[in-house]
Scaffold this motif. Structure first.
Motif, PDB file in Angstrom:
ATOM      1  N   ASP A  70      -6.675   3.560  -4.583  1.00  0.00           N
ATOM      2  CA  ASP A  70      -7.675   3.796  -3.549  1.00  0.00           C
ATOM      3  C   ASP A  70      -6.920   4.240  -2.303  1.00  0.00           C
ATOM      4  OD1 ASP A  70     -10.123   3.941  -2.246  1.00  0.00           O
ATOM      5  OD2 ASP A  70     -10.760   1.954  -2.913  1.00  0.00           O
ATOM      6  N   THR A  71      -7.625   4.791  -1.330  1.00  0.00           N
ATOM      7  CA  THR A  71      -6.964   5.189  -0.086  1.00  0.00           C
ATOM      8  C   THR A  71      -6.759   3.992   0.838  1.00  0.00           C
ATOM      9  OG1 THR A  71      -9.108   5.835   0.830  1.00  0.00           O
ATOM     10  CG2 THR A  71      -7.745   7.584  -0.137  1.00  0.00           C
ATOM     11  N   THR A  72      -7.676   3.031   0.795  1.00  0.00           N
ATOM     12  CA  THR A  72      -7.569   1.767   1.515  1.00  0.00           C
ATOM     13  C   THR A  72      -8.276   0.702   0.678  1.00  0.00           C
ATOM     14  OG1 THR A  72      -9.639   2.072   2.738  1.00  0.00           O
ATOM     15  CG2 THR A  72      -7.616   2.859   3.809  1.00  0.00           C
ATOM     16  N   ILE A  73      -8.042  -0.549   1.000  1.00  0.00           N
ATOM     17  CA  ILE A  73      -8.752  -1.628   0.306  1.00  0.00           C
ATOM     18  C   ILE A  73     -10.183  -1.655   0.821  1.00  0.00           C
ATOM     19  CG2 ILE A  73      -8.883  -4.114  -0.078  1.00  0.00           C
ATOM     20  CD1 ILE A  73      -5.846  -4.208   0.172  1.00  0.00           C
ATOM     21  N   GLN A  74     -11.128  -1.578  -0.102  1.00  0.00           N
ATOM     22  CA  GLN A  74     -12.547  -1.556   0.229  1.00  0.00           C
ATOM     23  C   GLN A  74     -13.213  -2.867  -0.187  1.00  0.00           C
ATOM     24  OE1 GLN A  74     -13.908   1.340   1.626  1.00  0.00           O
ATOM     25  NE2 GLN A  74     -11.790   2.055   1.644  1.00  0.00           N
ATOM     26  N   ILE A 101      -2.334   0.528  -4.636  1.00  0.00           N
ATOM     27  CA  ILE A 101      -2.330  -0.616  -3.733  1.00  0.00           C
ATOM     28  C   ILE A 101      -2.150  -1.831  -4.629  1.00  0.00           C
ATOM     29  CG2 ILE A 101      -3.642  -1.995  -2.089  1.00  0.00           C
ATOM     30  CD1 ILE A 101      -5.241   0.576  -1.424  1.00  0.00           C
ATOM     31  N   ASN A 142      -0.035   4.311  -0.013  1.00  0.00           N
ATOM     32  CA  ASN A 142      -0.709   5.485   0.531  1.00  0.00           C
ATOM     33  C   ASN A 142       0.092   6.084   1.677  1.00  0.00           C
ATOM     34  OD1 ASN A 142      -3.481   5.948  -0.701  1.00  0.00           O
ATOM     35  ND2 ASN A 142      -3.408   3.718  -0.467  1.00  0.00           N
ATOM     36  N   ASP A 184       0.864  -1.185   0.000  1.00  0.00           N
ATOM     37  CA  ASP A 184       0.000   0.000   0.000  1.00  0.00           C
ATOM     38  C   ASP A 184       0.896   1.228   0.000  1.00  0.00           C
ATOM     39  OD1 ASP A 184      -1.811   2.031   0.461  1.00  0.00           O
ATOM     40  OD2 ASP A 184      -2.814   1.019   2.130  1.00  0.00           O
ATOM     41  N   PRO A 214      -5.688   9.089  -3.042  1.00  0.00           N
ATOM     42  CA  PRO A 214      -5.599   7.689  -3.478  1.00  0.00           C
ATOM     43  C   PRO A 214      -4.249   7.411  -4.133  1.00  0.00           C
ATOM     44  CG  PRO A 214      -7.655   8.679  -4.213  1.00  0.00           C
ATOM     45  CD  PRO A 214      -6.808   9.788  -3.658  1.00  0.00           C
ATOM     46  N   ASN A 238      -4.077  11.177   2.450  1.00  0.00           N
ATOM     47  CA  ASN A 238      -5.396  10.671   2.042  1.00  0.00           C
ATOM     48  C   ASN A 238      -5.707  10.820   0.558  1.00  0.00           C
ATOM     49  OD1 ASN A 238      -6.141   9.607   4.514  1.00  0.00           O
ATOM     50  ND2 ASN A 238      -7.028  11.535   5.202  1.00  0.00           N
ATOM     51  N   THR A 277      -9.587  -7.585   6.371  1.00  0.00           N
ATOM     52  CA  THR A 277      -9.388  -7.300   7.788  1.00  0.00           C
ATOM     53  C   THR A 277      -7.888  -7.194   8.049  1.00  0.00           C
ATOM     54  OG1 THR A 277      -9.228  -9.618   8.479  1.00  0.00           O
ATOM     55  CG2 THR A 277     -11.449  -8.652   8.378  1.00  0.00           C
ATOM     56  N   GLU A 278      -7.557  -7.022   9.294  1.00  0.00           N
ATOM     57  CA  GLU A 278      -6.153  -6.922   9.687  1.00  0.00           C
ATOM     58  C   GLU A 278      -5.379  -8.199   9.371  1.00  0.00           C
ATOM     59  OE1 GLU A 278      -3.624  -5.976  13.780  1.00  0.00           O
ATOM     60  OE2 GLU A 278      -5.809  -6.005  13.821  1.00  0.00           O
TER      61      GLU A 278
END
Length: 179
Positions: free
Chosen positions: A93-97, A63, A54, A52, A60, A58, A149-150
């Motif tokens: 993306d900013t995080t995996i959705q 990833i 990022n 990632d 994007p 914030n 998840t983590e």
């Protein structure tokens, strides 16, 4: 003991014994296979490495997800390896959705690759984003993340090449995320 109580207990015991049949001990088949399929051949996937890019701003960024038929310890170790199946793609993306990504511009899928002196060399290239005119270029791509998840990621992917051949697969398991 009261005769009615004995009858009720006997009835309950009978119902419990009848409702438990031998097929209740069978295991439910695993619906998710860590693999990809191309041209009728299945290639197993053992590990996922997520990078990632990022930062705290914030915006994007890329990833990337890399999948291998070797463990992450084998891939990140300094030993030479052969017979590597490899799937790579990235998205912004900013995080995996938990969503479907269709803007996949960077991707590679190969089989029979090697790592020699920490250098990866693809074997047979099944998919590559370098030449839009080539048969191994993807005319469409979908990656659907259903759980992140983590400790776990679950997703499916489908790439349709220019020649109409489809590469599809899934992964549901732990991942390694280098710092």
């Amino acid at each position: 003991m009261n005769p009615n109580l004995l009858r009720i207990l006997a009835l309950m015991l009978s119902i419990a014994l009848v409702s438990c049949s031998s097929d209740d001990t069978s295991s439910v088949p695993d619906e998710t296979n860590n693999e990809f399929i191309f041209n009728g051949t299945t290639y197993n996937l053992v590990s996922a490495i997520i990078v990632d890019e990022n930062t705290a701003n914030n915006d994007p960024s890329e990833i990337s997800i890399s999948l291998f038929n070797k463990t992450s310890a084998e891939i990140t170790g300094n030993n030479d390896l052969s017979d590597i199946s490899y799937v790579y793609f990235d998205f912004e993306d900013t995080t995996i959705q938990n969503t479907t990504y269709s803007q996949i511009e960077d991707y590679d899928i190969s089989i029979d690759g090697t790592i020699t002196n920490s250098e990866f060399t693809p074997g047979t290239v099944l998919l590559d984003n370098n030449d839009p005119q080539s048969d191994v270029y993807a005319q469409s791509a979908l990656v659907t993340v259903t759980n992140f998840t983590e400790f776990n990621i679950a997703f499916t992917f489908t790439f349709t090449r220019n020649d109409g051949q489809v590469i599809s697969g899934s992964y549901d398991g732990n991942y390694f995320m280098p710092n």
